[in-house]
Every structure is written in structure tokens, then in C-alpha cells.
Enzyme design. Structure first.
Site, mmCIF file in Angstrom:
data_model
loop_
_atom_site.group_PDB
_atom_site.id
_atom_site.type_symbol
_atom_site.label_atom_id
_atom_site.label_comp_id
_atom_site.label_asym_id
_atom_site.label_seq_id
_atom_site.Cartn_x
_atom_site.Cartn_y
_atom_site.Cartn_z
ATOM 1 N N ASP B 12 0.881 -1.168 0.000
ATOM 2 C CA ASP B 12 0.000 0.000 0.000
ATOM 3 C C ASP B 12 0.913 1.210 0.000
ATOM 4 O O ASP B 12 1.737 1.358 0.908
ATOM 5 C CB ASP B 12 -0.880 0.013 1.262
ATOM 6 C CG ASP B 12 -1.861 -1.151 1.274
ATOM 7 O OD1 ASP B 12 -2.648 -1.274 0.326
ATOM 8 O OD2 ASP B 12 -1.827 -1.943 2.229
ATOM 9 N N ASP B 131 -14.327 -4.998 -2.423
ATOM 10 C CA ASP B 131 -14.307 -4.830 -0.970
ATOM 11 C C ASP B 131 -15.671 -5.253 -0.435
ATOM 12 O O ASP B 131 -16.675 -4.596 -0.705
ATOM 13 C CB ASP B 131 -14.051 -3.363 -0.598
ATOM 14 C CG ASP B 131 -12.643 -2.916 -0.991
ATOM 15 O OD1 ASP B 131 -11.779 -3.793 -1.208
ATOM 16 O OD2 ASP B 131 -12.406 -1.698 -1.090
#
Lengths: 215, 259
Positions: B12, B131
């Protein structure tokens, strides 16, 4: 300084191939110039040719025909080492059953088949298609491009179709069924897997290609 | 021996640095993405996933530069996600050296974008990132798609959504459990199994890895093709080699690091 032409017919990402070849050239201290090009003159003048390809065969063949890439590859195969990768390998064959059936270049005898929707593994488990990830390649016979590559090394694959051809396999892999993952015929070496994405084993194969004189 | 299950470390990245948010807050610095990628690749990572977590317009140039630098040194597949909204975003990332892009929010707002992307660039490079959050428990659990870092519900059923994305041309599903992400309590393997059984393309499980056994559980209980983890690798709790060794000890076929 030797030149490597990576044939660019507008289909997908050729930067990975070019970057990997440049990297290998530096590591081996071989002076290499990589040309990502569709210009017949540059391809004819190159010492080695890479014929890559990703995506759907119908779109690839349309561009290959529009730019006369078949002729360039056929000519290169007569005189110098050619490495065909993934859809590049499939485009060499006579016919593919992808997209409802597409005629390919017919430079190598054989055809391209789908893995099928009901592909099963050894334990009866359903196998995903595309065949995506690292699989073993058994070296069906010796070849200068296998030098220093351990038998049953894993290479990176991403494809839903595979090549069927007789007598010229240099690499065989298993995914639900046994299929030809590499073949060689005189000046051509073709891989279903992506050597440019296969870390050590892939870079070694590319290095061997840079030193291979063909035939 | 056949196809190996993949271990994918995820970077990330925020403005050129690797970070890891716990439930997307409390961001800790974990280093230079190029160095980190190289280290993972040498240790036997099967792919690298790079997620640009801020993806604001100004930082786009930094991301493209970083992707290019990783691709010049790491010769395994590289997936780039975060802020992929237009066909041109995909083109730029592929040209920089990415092999696949992950489309997340843009797919929810405009599903036809996935179809256009797959037609233009090929399914092999289109990953749809999903998600999902559990909304019903019990015998018939249900999950829904959430956007904006797990804050906004959409009412879309996650399992059906994944099937639809595959019909539109997604070549792979990156499935994150928003309930588990950052918790280190393990994957949501009921979710993983539901999606993996419903789609024909490979599924990557993400969200919740805290131990090596969690990685193995994703494959054995969740039935996924690849497992993704970030913090357990970034902060040197475990190496990729240890992860492979553990998965192999549980009977999972993995690729050993090459010399």
C-alpha cells in the site's frame, strides 16, 4: 552491438519484454539494442526477433494481417533466431478455436485449443481458467535455450488456450491435461509462458536466446 | 506437480512510500517500494501488488515513476491498483511496466468500464478488486460491496457482483474482507469459498492475515488460488520463504524461491 526487434503490433504491453531483455543484456555484458517496432526495415535488419502477444487472438490476428507482421516473422524465421511468446506462439499455428474460430499464420503445423470449462485436477477439483500462475515445465528435449535452466523449473503462465502440435515440443506442462508449453523448430523457439515474468529461470532463458545463433 | 498457489505481498503506497493502514487509518511507514519489491521478489514472492492508497491527482506522477522503477528491477508479475478510473489510466500504468491493473470503485460506479477495459487491453490484465462486508450471518450469510474504504454500503450482493464482473471480462478477482482487513484474525473463508465457487477465474484472498496458518487456511478452507498479505511481511514478522515453507508443510503446492 546486436539488435533485438520486439514486434509491436499494438496489442498489449511490450514494455515488460523489452525491459527484461535490456536487463539481461546488461547482466551478461552483451551490448544490446532493443527496438520495439512494427517497421519491416528494422525487423529485417535486427539480429534477433521477439514475437510477443497478449489478449484475444481475433484482435491480434487482425493487427498482424493489417501490418503484414506474418510476412516479417516468416522472413525472420528463415535467417535468424525468433522467440515467440504466449499469443505470439499461438499466432504461428494454423488455426485457433478462440473467438469462434480464427485462422492464424500457419507457419508451424498445429492448432490452438481451449482448456474447456470443466477442467479437473488430479483430485477431481475444478481448475480455474485462465491457467494463471507458476507451473512446472518439463524439458521434453534438450535445446540451447534450456542451458542452465533446471528441468521442471516453474514459469509464469496466463492463458486459456494452448497449442497442439506434434514432434517439436521442447517443454511440456500439466493443467488438467498435458500440453505443449514450449516448442522449437529450426530458428524458432516458442513459449506459452512468459519468460520476461518468470524471474531467474525466465531471465536465463532470455539470456540464452541472446547468445543463440539459431538452427 | 501442477500449478502452484501464489503468495502475493501487497504494497500500500502513499506518495512514494510503503505504508500499511489498519482498517485504513493509523498508517505506518514500511519503506521504499522499489527496495521492498526487490526484497520480496528475491525471497520468492510470486507476484507483487502495488496499491496507490491516496491516488490524488498530483501524486499520480510519483506512482507512475515508482511503478516504472519496480518493473525495471523485478521480473515477476506486477499489479497496480488505486485510482484506475479511465482507459487512459490503464494505458499509462501498462506503459510504465505494470502487467495488470486492479479496478475497484470505478467498476462499482460504471460496470461497463470493466468491459471496455477487458476489450481494449485483454482480460489477462484486468483484475477487479472487490471490498466486501458481511451484512447477514447465520446459515445463509450475505456480503455486500462497500466503497470509500469500507464506509459506504452499495446494496450490491458481493458474490453476484463477482460473477457479473467475470462476465464483463475480469481475468481475476481480488477479494478483500472489510471486516477482517487489518485485524490479523485471518481471512473470511466463508466469503472466499462463496466467491471462489461462483466464478471460473482465479480468486486472490485479502484482508486479515496475522499468521502463516491464516495463509494456508485461505487455500484449504477458502479454496482460493492466491493469498495476499501486507503487514506480516512489511514489518518482518515473517518472510515470504517462511510463508512458502509453512504452506508446503500443510500440503499446498508452492513455488520455491529460485537461485
Amino acid at each position: 552491438m546486436s539488435t533485438v526487434a520486439v514486434i509491436d503490433y499494438g496489442m498489449g504491453n511490450l514494455h515488460s519484454v523489452a525491459k527484461a531483455v535490456e536487463h539481461v543484456g546488461r547482466e551478461l555484458a552483451i551490448g544490446i539494442k532493443v527496438d520495439v517496432t512494427a517497421q519491416p526495415r528494422k525487423i529485417a535488419a535486427a539480429d534477433r526477433v521477439i514475437f510477443p502477444g497478449v489478449g484475444a487472438i481475433r484482435d491480434c490476428m487482425a493487427e498482424i494481417r493489417r501490418l503484414n507482421v506474418g510476412e516479417m516473422v516468416a522472413e525472420a524465421m528463415q535467417t535468424k533466431p525468433v522467440l515467440a511468446i504466449c499469443v505470439g506462439m499461438q499466432a504461428l499455428m494454423e488455426h485457433s478455436e478462440e473467438n469462434g474460430g480464427v485462422d492464424c499464420l500457419g507457419l508451424v503445423p498445429g492448432e490452438v485449443r481451449h482448456f474447456g470449462d470443466e477442467l479437473r485436477g488430479a483430485a477431481g477439483t475444478r481448475l480455474k481458467v485462465p491457467h494463471m500462475g507458476w507451473n512446472e515445465v518439463r524439458q521434453a528435449r534438450g535445446h540451447p535455450l534450456w542451458e542452465g535452466v533446471p528441468d521442471r523449473s516453474r514459469f509464469y503462465f496466463v492463458h486459456s488456450y494452448y497449442v497442439r502440435t506434434a514432434g517439436i515440443a521442447t517443454g511440456v506442462s500439466t493443467y488438467g491435461k498435458e500440453f505443449v508449453s514450449a516448442f522449437a523448430d529450426r530458428n524458432i523457439f516458442a513459449t506459452q509462458f512468459h519468460p520476461e515474468k518468470s524471474q531467474t529461470a525466465g531471465l536465463r532463458l532470455l539470456g540464452n536466446f541472446l547468445r543463440w545463433a539459431g538452427e | 506437480m501442477g500449478l502452484a498457489k501464489r503468495i502475493i505481498p501487497c504494497l500500500d503506497c502513499d506518495n512514494g512510500r510503503v505504508v500499511k493502514g489498519v482498517r485504513f487509518v493509523d498508517i505506518r511507514d514500511a519503506g521504499d517500494p522499489v527496495e521492498v519489491s526487490k526484497r520480496y521478489c528475491d525471497a520468492g514472492a510470486d507476484e507483487i501488488t502495488f496499491l496507490d492508497i491516496t491516488a490524488s491527482h498530483e501524486e499520480r506522477a510519483t506512482t507512475v515513476e515508482t511503478v516504472g522503477a519496480i518493473a525495471a528491477r523485478v521480473f515477476i508479475p506486477l499489479t497496480v491498483g488505486g485510482g484506475i478510473r479511465k482507459l487512459d489510466d490503464i494505458r499509462v500504468m501498462l506503459n510504465a511496466g505494470a502487467d495488470k491493473v486492479a479496478i475497484n470503485t470505478a467498476a462499482v460506479f460504471d460496470p461497463s468500464f470493466v468491459r471496455a477495459a477487458a476489450e481494449r487491453f485483454g482480460s489477462q490484465c484486468i483484475v477487479v478488486a472487490v471490498d466486501a462486508k458481511q451484512v447477514e450471518d447465520g446459515a445463509r450469510p450475505r456480503w455486500e460491496i462497500f466503497t470509500h474504504g469500507g464506509r459506504k454500503p452499495t446494496g450490491i450482493d458481493a458474490v453476484q457482483w463477482c460473477g457479473r464482473m467475470v462476465d464483463y471480462g475480469a481475468g481475476e478477482i481480488l477479494l478483500t474482507s472489510m471486516d477482517r482487513d487489518g485485524t490479523k484474525t485471518g481471512f473470511d473463508n466463508r466469503l472466499n469459498r462463496a466467491v471462489s465457487g461462483a466464478v471460473r477465474v482465479p480468486v486472490i484472498a485479502s484482508g486479515g492475515v496475522g499468521t502463516l496458518e491464516h495463509l494456508a487456511e485461505g487455500v484449504i478452507e477458502g479454496g482460493v488460488d492466491a493469498v495476499l498479505a501486507a503487514s506480516i511481511f512489511h514489518f518482518h514478522e515473517f518472510t515470504i520463504a517462511q510463508a512458502k515453507q509453512h504452506m508446503a508443510s500443510r500440503g499446498i503446492e508452492v513455488r520455491q524461491a529460485q537461485r
